[in-house]
Design an enzyme around this catalytic site. Structure first.
Site, PDB file in Angstrom:
ATOM      1  N   LYS A   1       0.093   4.240   8.249  1.00 32.82           N
ATOM      2  CA  LYS A   1      -0.155   2.845   7.841  1.00 32.82           C
ATOM      3  C   LYS A   1       0.850   1.903   8.511  1.00 32.82           C
ATOM      4  O   LYS A   1       0.702   0.694   8.477  1.00 32.82           O
ATOM      5  CB  LYS A   1      -0.075   2.711   6.314  1.00 32.82           C
ATOM      6  N   LYS A  17       0.883  -1.178   0.000  1.00 31.23           N
ATOM      7  CA  LYS A  17       0.000   0.000   0.000  1.00 31.23           C
ATOM      8  C   LYS A  17       0.908   1.212   0.000  1.00 31.23           C
ATOM      9  O   LYS A  17       2.130   1.064   0.093  1.00 31.23           O
ATOM     10  CB  LYS A  17      -0.921   0.014   1.221  1.00 31.23           C
TER      11      LYS A  17
HETATM   12  O1  DL6 Z   1     -12.078   5.177   0.367  1.00 30.21           O
HETATM   13  C1  DL6 Z   1     -11.042   4.682  -0.370  1.00 30.21           C
HETATM   14  C2  DL6 Z   1      -9.749   4.820   0.373  1.00 30.21           C
HETATM   15  C3  DL6 Z   1      -9.809   4.241   1.771  1.00 30.21           C
HETATM   16  O2  DL6 Z   1     -10.050   2.875   1.691  1.00 30.21           O
HETATM   17  C4  DL6 Z   1      -8.504   4.500   2.513  1.00 30.21           C
HETATM   18  O3  DL6 Z   1      -8.628   4.105   3.836  1.00 30.21           O
HETATM   19  C5  DL6 Z   1      -8.164   5.973   2.433  1.00 30.21           C
HETATM   20  O4  DL6 Z   1      -6.881   6.196   3.005  1.00 30.21           O
HETATM   21  C6  DL6 Z   1      -8.151   6.406   0.992  1.00 30.21           C
HETATM   22  N1  DL6 Z   1      -7.821   7.798   0.882  1.00 30.21           N
HETATM   23  C7  DL6 Z   1      -7.100   8.243  -0.111  1.00 30.21           C
HETATM   24  C8  DL6 Z   1      -6.814   9.697  -0.064  1.00 30.21           C
HETATM   25  N2  DL6 Z   1      -5.991  10.049  -1.046  1.00 30.21           N
HETATM   26  N3  DL6 Z   1      -5.689  10.744  -1.883  1.00 30.21           N
HETATM   27  N4  DL6 Z   1      -5.330  11.297  -2.757  1.00 30.21           N
HETATM   28  O5  DL6 Z   1      -6.721   7.509  -1.025  1.00 30.21           O
HETATM   29  O6  DL6 Z   1      -9.432   6.194   0.421  1.00 30.21           O
END
Ligand code: DL6
Length: 822
Positions: free
Chosen positions: A561, A555
Site C-alpha cells: 500500500k 488503511k
Molecule cells: O474487497 C475488499 C477489500 C479490497 O477492497 C482490498 O483491495 C483488499 O486488499 C481487501 N483484502 C483484504 C484481505 N484481508 N484479509 N484478511 O482485506 O479486500
C-alpha cells in the site's frame, strides 16, 4: 410510508424519553439522578433495540412463510463499527432521539461516542461484508450473515515513543446489540478417525470424533434503511460441550484441569487473527474456520430441511457466498453432510454443492493465498481430507480428459500441491467447488484470470469468472459520517432518495456553478476539518491549521500500500521547504500529512514504517522554520468510527499501491463520496473511479500494472538506479535527522539493495510531480470545490446496493422479498 407506530414502541420524543427512563430504571437498575453518558447510551440502545426486535421477528417470520431462496454470506470478518447511530438513522428516528436526549440533558454526539466499535475484522474485506449486510437489508433480500463472535476483536493500537504497541480489545463488556441464543447450539467435532460401516447394503464413512466443542449462536439484528426489513447476523461462540467443569477432577481437588476443557474450547472463538493480506498456517485458525462453517452449515441445512423439499431443490433455496477462501471448508462439509449423513450419491451431491457456492477473491498477493498442510488437515479433519482427495481426483480426471497433452496442467491445477510438506490449496478448492468466482474490481478480476487462475479459465471457460466491483453503503459513509453534507445534497437532489438510489447524485452536477452552493459545500468541509483538527490536538497535542491542505492516508499498513512512498515524499517536501528562503516559504501552501492504520503485530517492516512516520513528525512538527507549512500526524488506533470522522475532513487522500496489487480498495470511494479528491495509482477501483468521475478530477501517477513484472525483472537482473530525489531522502535519514539511522536501514535497503519489489523508486518522481499538481490545483479553491462536487455527483456507481444487485442477479439468482409496509 409504512406505519411505524403500528409495530413499534415509540414514534415521538415523549415516547422515546419514556423508554429511556424505563430502561435506566429497570433494565439498568439505576436512577435518572445518576444517569451518566454510558447509561444514556445503554438505555437509548435498548430503546432502539426493542424497536428492531419487532421488525426482526417479523422479517424472519415473513422469510420463513414465503420460503423463497435465501443468501448466506460467510465471512470470517465483519467490521461493523458502531450500531446505535446506524440504527437511529436507518429507522428514521435520529431527530426524535436527539431531541429526547437533549431534554434529558445529553448531547447525542456524546452519547453515540460511548459505544465501543464492533471490530471483528482487519480491514477491507471485513468492512465490505458489513456494507453488504446493510445493502442486503435495505434492498429487502432474505439474507443472513454468518461469522465468529470473537471475544477479542482487532487489537487496540497505542503509539508509545513512536512505536506501535498492541493492547487487547475486549469489546463485549456490555453489548446491547447481540442476543445470545443458548437454545441454538451445534456440537462440532474435531480429530478422531474415520471408520467404514455397512448400512442397508451400502458402505458409508463414519467420522468418530476425538473432540467435541459446542457452538452457541449470538444474533445481531441488521436494520435496513427506510424499510422494516431487519436481517440477521449470526455469530458463533465456542464452549465446552460437556459443560463448564469436569466434576471428577473438581471433586478430586484438581481445580486447574477441571476447567481446562472449557478454556481450550473457548480459545476457538477468543481472538481474531490480526493479519491482513497475509496467511500464517496456524492450527487454531483452521479450527476456527471449520468450527464456524460447520455450525453455519448445520444451521442452513436445518432450516432447509424444515421445508421438506427434495435435496435437488437445495440450490434453488440456498445461495452461499464465500468471502475469500476462509470459509472454503464449507464446500467439503456440505459434500460430507449430503454423502455421509443424508446418503446421496457422490455425483448428485457434488452437483448440489457446486450449484450452491460462489467464491469472491480479494487478492492476488501470493502471501495472502491460503494453503494448509495436508498433515494438519488429516489430523484435525480426517474425513474432510478424504473428501478433498476425492474432489481432487474427479477434478483431475476431467482435466486429463480435456487436456490430454498437457501433463503439467495437472500439477499446476491440483488442489493438492506436491510440495514438502504437501499443501491443500484453498483457492483452487473454492474454484472447483463453486459455480461462480468473482474479483472485486475490473482490473483485479482481469488479473486473476490472466495470472493466478489462468489455467482454470481454460478448464472451465471464461463464464465462470466474473467481476463485481466493490461498493460502500452511502447510509453509513455519507449520511451518518457527514450529516451536514448529506443534508446539503438532499436539498439539491429532491430529498433523501439518493441514499437508496445513489445515481440520483447526478442531479448535483447542474448546481456546480451555483456560488452559494459551493460556499456552503466549502463551509461544511472546513467544519469537518476543524473537528478533525480538534481530535488531532486532543490525541497528539499537535496544533494543525484547518486552512491547510489535509492529505490523508488511512488503511492497514502494508508495503504494497506504500505508506513508505508517502513518508519519503513528506521528507522530500520537508527538505525542499528547508532549502527555501523565508520569502519563498511564504508562497508555499500549508499541508498536514495525516496517516493512520494498524500493522499486523508480526509484520516488522510495517511497524518500521509507523516508526518512521512518527519520527519524521517529531522533527517536522517542532521545526520553527516550517511552522504550519508542514505537519505530520499519525492517528492512533484507526478504526471504523475514526474513519467516519476522517473521511469527511480530507482534501486529498492517498491510494498509492503498486499497480496490480490492491484488489479494489474501498476507502478511495469513501473519500470521494465525502467531497475529497484522490491521488492514486492505476490500480484497483481507482481505475473505475477515474472512468466515472473523469480524469481531470483525479491525480493519477506511476507505472501501470502491465509494466510491473518487467521493472521488477530489470531491478533484479539489470542495474537499478535510484531516483536522485529519493536518494537525497535516504541520505537525510542516514544522517540521523529523524533518529537512529539503523532503525530505518532495512526500509532503505529494500529499495536500494533488495530489488525494490514495490517500485517505490520507479514511481517516486511521478509521485512528487503529481503532488505539485495537487498544490497548484488547491490554490484555486473555487475550481477545487467544483471538482469535488462534480466527483460526488458521479459516484452513484459505487454504492454497495449496486454490488448486491449484481451478486443477486449474476451469482445468487435471488429476488428481494417485497415488504408490505402497511
Ligand atoms: O474487497 C475488499 C477489500 C479490497 O477492497 C482490498 O483491495 C483488499 O486488499 C481487501 N483484502 C483484504 C484481505 N484481508 N484479509 N484478511 O482485506 O479486500
Amino acid at each position: 410510508a409504512w406505519k411505524r407506530n403500528q409495530i413499534t414502541s415509540f414514534t415521538d420524543k415523549d415516547g422515546f424519553e419514556k423508554e429511556v427512563v424505563r430502561h435506566v430504571e429497570t433494565t439498568l437498575a439505576r436512577s435518572m439522578f445518576n444517569c451518566d453518558e454510558i447509561a444514556a447510551y445503554s438505555a437509548t440502545s435498548l430503546a432502539f433495540r426493542d424497536r428492531l426486535i419487532t421488525h426482526w421477528n417479523r422479517t424472519q417470520q415473513r422469510q420463513t412463510y414465503r420460503d423463497t431462496k435465501r443468501v448466506y454470506y460467510l465471512s470470517l470478518e465483519f467490521l461493523m463499527g458502531r450500531a446505535l447511530d446506524n440504527a437511529m438513522l436507518n429507522v428514521g428516528l435520529k431527530n426524535v432521539a436527539q431531541d429526547g436526549l437533549a431534554e434529558l440533558g445529553f448531547r447525542i454526539e456524546d452519547v453515540v461516542k460511548q459505544e465501543h466499535d464492533a471490530a471483528l475484522g482487519n480491514g477491507g474485506l471485513g468492512r465490505l461484508a458489513a456494507c453488504f449486510l446493510d445493502s442486503l437489508a435495505t434492498l429487502n433480500f432474505p439474507a443472513w450473515g454468518y461469522g465468529l463472535r470473537y471475544r477479542y476483536g482487532i487489537f487496540k493500537q497505542e503509539i508509545i515513543d513512536g512505536y506501535q504497541v498492541e493492547v487487547p480489545d475486549y469489546w463485549l463488556d456490555f453489548n446491547p446489540w447481540e442476543f445470545p441464543r443458548h437454545d441454538v447450539t451445534v456440537d462440532i467435532q474435531f480429530f478422531g478417525q474415520v471408520n467404514k460401516k455397512t448400512v442397508g447394503g451400502k458402505t458409508i464413512s463414519v467420522w468418530e470424533a476425538g473432540e467435541i466443542v459446542q457452538a452457541v449462536a449470538y444474533d445481531v439484528p441488521i436494520p435496513g434503511y427506510d424499510t422494516p426489513t431487519t436481517n440477521n447476523l449470526r455469530l458463533w461462540s465456542s464452549k465446552a460441550s460437556g459443560g463448564e467443569f469436569d466434576f471428577q477432577k473438581f471433586n478430586s481437588g484438581d481445580y486447574e484441569s477441571s476447567v481446562a476443557d472449557q478454556q481450550r474450547a473457548e480459545t476457538i472463538s477468543a481472538v481474531l487473527y490480526p493479519n491482513d493480506n497475509l496467511e500464517r498456517g496456524k492450527e487454531l485458525r483452521l479450527k476456527q474456520q471449520y468450527f464456524w462453517v460447520a455450525a453455519s452449515l448445520y444451521d442452513i441445512v436445518r432450516r432447509f430441511k424444515k421445508s421438506r423439499r427434495s435435496w435437488n431443490e437445495f440450490p434453488d433455496q440456498v445461495a452461499i457466498q464465500l468471502n475469500d477462501t476462509h470459509p472454503t471448508l464449507a464446500i467439503v462439509e456440505l459434500q460430507r453432510i449430503l454423502v455421509d449423513v443424508e446418503g446421496l450419491e457422490w455425483d448428485n451431491a457434488w452437483e448440489i454443492v457446486t450449484s450452491t457456492f460462489g467464491y469472491t477473491n480479494h487478492t492476488v498477493l501470493p502471501e495472502a493465498l491460503e494453503k494448509w498442510p495436508v498433515g494438519l488437515v488429516q489430523h484435525l479433519l480426517p474425513r474432510h481430507l478424504q473428501i478433498i482427495y476425492d474432489i481432487n481426483l474427479f477434478f483431475l480426471q476431467s482435466v486429463e480428459k480435456a487436456f490430454p497433452d498437457d501433463r503439467d496442467m495437472l500439477r499446476r491445477v491440483s488442489i493438492i500441491e506436491e510440495s514438502q510438506p504437501k499443501m491443500v490449496r484453498m483457492a483452487f478448492l473454492a474454484i472447483v467447488g463453486s459455480h461462480k468466482v468473482n474479483g472485486v474490481a475490473e482490473l483485479h478480476s482481469d488479473l486473476i484470470k490472466t495470472t493466478i487462475f489462468k489455467d482454470f479459465v481454460e478448464i472451465y471457460g471464461p463464464d465462470k469468472f466474473t467481476n463485481v466491483t466493490n461498493g460502500i453503503t452511502p447510509r453509513r459513509w455519507l449520511h451518518q459520517a457527514n450529516p451536514r453534507l448529506s443534508e446539503l445534497i438532499a436539498s439539491k437532489c429532491g430529498g433523501n432518495d439518493f441514499l437508496k438510489d445513489l445515481t440520483i447524485l447526478n442531479q448535483l452536477e447542474k448546481h456546480v456553478e451555483d456560488k452559494q452552493f459551493r460556499k456552503e459545500w466549502a463551509e461544511i468541509k472546513y467544519a469537518n476539518k476543524v473537528r478533525l483538527a480538534k481530535h488531532i490536538k486532543d490525541t497528539t497535542g499537535v496544533v494543525v491549521n484547518p486552512a491547510s491542505l489535509f492529505d490523508v492516508q488511512v488503511k492497514r499498513i502494508h508495503e504494497y500500500k506504500r505508506q513508505q512512498l508517502n513518508i519519503f515524499g513528506v521528507i522530500h517536501r520537508y527538505l525542499s521547504l528547508k532549502a527555501m528562503t523565508p520569502d519563498q516559504r511564504k508562497k508555499q501552501l500549508p499541508r498536514v500529512s495525516i496517516f493512520g492504520g494498524k500493522a499486523a503485530p508480526g509484520y516488522w517492516m510495517a511497524k518500521q514504517i509507523i516508526h518512521l512516520i512518527n519520527s519524521v513528525g517529531a522533527v517536522v512538527n517542532k521545526d520553527e522554520d516550517i511552522g504550519d507549512l508542514l505537519k505530520v500526524i499519525f492517528l492512533e488506533d484507526y478504526n471504523v468510527s475514526k474513519a467516519e470522522m476522517i473521511c469527511p475532513a480530507s482534501d486529498i487522500s492517498e491510494h498509492i499501491s503498486t499497480a496490480g496489487t490492491e484488489a479494489s480498495g474501498t476507502s478511495n470511494m469513501k473519500f470521494v463520496l465525502n467531497g475529497g479528491l484522490i491521488i492514486g495509482t492505476c490500480d484497483g477501483a481507482n481505475i473505475e473511479i477515474t472512468r466515472e468521475i473523469g480524469e481531470s478530477n483525479i491525480f493519477l501517477f506511476g507505472n501501470l500494472s502491465e509494466d510491473v513484472e518487467d521493472l521488477r525483472h530489470a531491478h533484479t537482473y539489470g542495474s537499478h538506479t535510484i531516483d536522485s530525489d529519493l536518494d537525497k531522502v535516504f541520505n537525510e535519514i542516514e544522517k540521523g535527522t529523524f533518529g537512529t539511522p539503523h532503525d530505518f536501514s532495512a526500509m532503505i535497503a529494500a529499495v536500494r539493495q533488495h530489488g525494490d519489489y514495490y517500485l517505490v523508486s520507479d514511481d517516486f518522481h511521478s509521485y512528487i510531480e503529481t503532488h505539485q499538481l495537487v498544490d497548484e490545483a488547491y490554490r484555486n479553491q473555487d475550481e477545487w470545490i467544483a471538482k469535488c462536487i462534480t466527483s460526488v455527483s458521479r459516484m452513484g456507481f459505487f454504492t454497495s446496493d449496486r454490488c448486491i444487485n449484481e451478486y443477486a442477479e449474476e451469482i445468487w439468482n435471488v429476488e428481494p422479498l417485497v415488504v408490505d409496509r402497511h
